[in-house]
Design a protein around this motif. Structure first.
Motif, PDB file in Angstrom:
ATOM      1  N   TRP A   1       0.851  -1.182   0.000  1.00 17.71           N
ATOM      2  CA  TRP A   1       0.000   0.000   0.000  1.00 17.71           C
ATOM      3  C   TRP A   1       0.887   1.232   0.000  1.00 17.71           C
ATOM      4  CZ3 TRP A   1      -4.978  -1.509  -0.482  1.00 17.71           C
ATOM      5  CH2 TRP A   1      -5.328  -2.772   0.005  1.00 17.71           C
TER       6      TRP A   1
ATOM      7  N   VAL B   1       2.114   2.789   6.567  1.00 17.26           N
ATOM      8  CA  VAL B   1       0.854   2.885   5.815  1.00 17.26           C
ATOM      9  C   VAL B   1      -0.268   3.559   6.605  1.00 17.26           C
ATOM     10  CG1 VAL B   1       1.441   0.824   4.489  1.00 17.26           C
ATOM     11  CG2 VAL B   1      -0.041   0.607   6.501  1.00 17.26           C
TER      12      VAL B   1
ATOM     13  N   ASP C   1       2.168   4.985   1.143  1.00 16.43           N
ATOM     14  CA  ASP C   1       2.344   5.573   2.468  1.00 16.43           C
ATOM     15  C   ASP C   1       1.058   6.263   2.916  1.00 16.43           C
ATOM     16  OD1 ASP C   1       4.897   4.700   2.127  1.00 16.43           O
ATOM     17  OD2 ASP C   1       5.832   6.688   2.081  1.00 16.43           O
TER      18      ASP C   1
END
Length: 230
Positions: A84, A114, A86
């Motif tokens: 994913w 994340v 940041d």
């Protein structure tokens, strides 16, 4: 007991379902303290959590994703490598992270990456100091291999997390009849709280120079459930 077997035990065994009921009560209380927009449910335990999260009325307009290392999942990946961008989520539900220090530290660092500033990770784990450590049953999870709260706190702080609150749960020994479980649970909260089988912790991502706005302030009810006597 590996994570997949643990998830199957939580979903299929009578005692396991009681344990998950207590864990889900912790998650539900923590999730109800704020308005979340993007929630990630992580790992095999996340499969149990994601349906409950989506069923909560407060999450009708929220995006809920499931990441696991096998289908069914929205994204197939391990907890140590989160594919994913940041600051993609403001909350992560993470039941039973890895037990070993190196993969656990990596998972905590990836979660810190994340999660948005002022976001949180909700973690549950098996307490290795529980009275359950005295039972040797192939059908029970071996809490001796669990991550203690002190160990989790130490590793979490190494990557920037702050411990925002939590509680011990499942104080009963892994024996007895179902109708007696809640009675023993109530007594355990008063008499042997630190020897509970499971703990839940809220890890908060507080960033220097930033303050919580009034509409995202943690409510007092859950904040008061601090792990006492650890």
């Amino acid at each position: 007991m590996n994570s997949r077997n643990l998830c199957a035990w939580l979903a299929g065994d009578g005692l396991g379902r009681f344990v998950w009921q207590e864990e889900w009560g912790f998650f539900q209380a923590a999730l109800g303290e704020r308005v979340w927009r993007d929630v990630l449910c992580l790992g095999d335990g996340g499969r149990l959590a994601v349906a409950g999260v989506k069923a909560l009325p407060a999450f009708s307009g929220c995006h809920v994703a499931l990441q696991c290392d096998a289908l069914p999942a929205d994204v197939v990946a391990s907890t140590g490598r989160l594919p994913w961008r940041d600051e993609a989520f403001d909350c992560v539900v993470a039941p039973h992270l890895p037990d070993d220090d190196a993969p656990l530290l990596l998972a905590l660092a990836e979660l810190f990456r994340v999660v948005q500033p002022l976001g949180a990770v909700l973690v549950t784990g098996l307490n290795p100091h529980s009275v359950w450590r005295w039972w040797r049953d192939d059908g029970l999870p071996d809490v001796r291999n669990g991550v203690s709260f002190n160990r989790l706190r130490r590793l979490a702080r190494m990557v920037g997390w702050q411990v925002g609150g939590g509680r011990f749960m499942v104080h009963l020994p892994p024996v007895g009849q179902p109708e007696n479980w809640q009675l023993v649970e109530t007594a355990g909260q008063l008499l042997w709280a630190r020897n509970a089988a499971v703990y839940g912790v809220v890890l908060s991502k507080r960033v220097a120079g930033m303050r919580l706005r009034g509409d995202v302030e943690w409510a007092g009810g859950f904040e008061g459930m601090v792990l006492q006597g650890v």
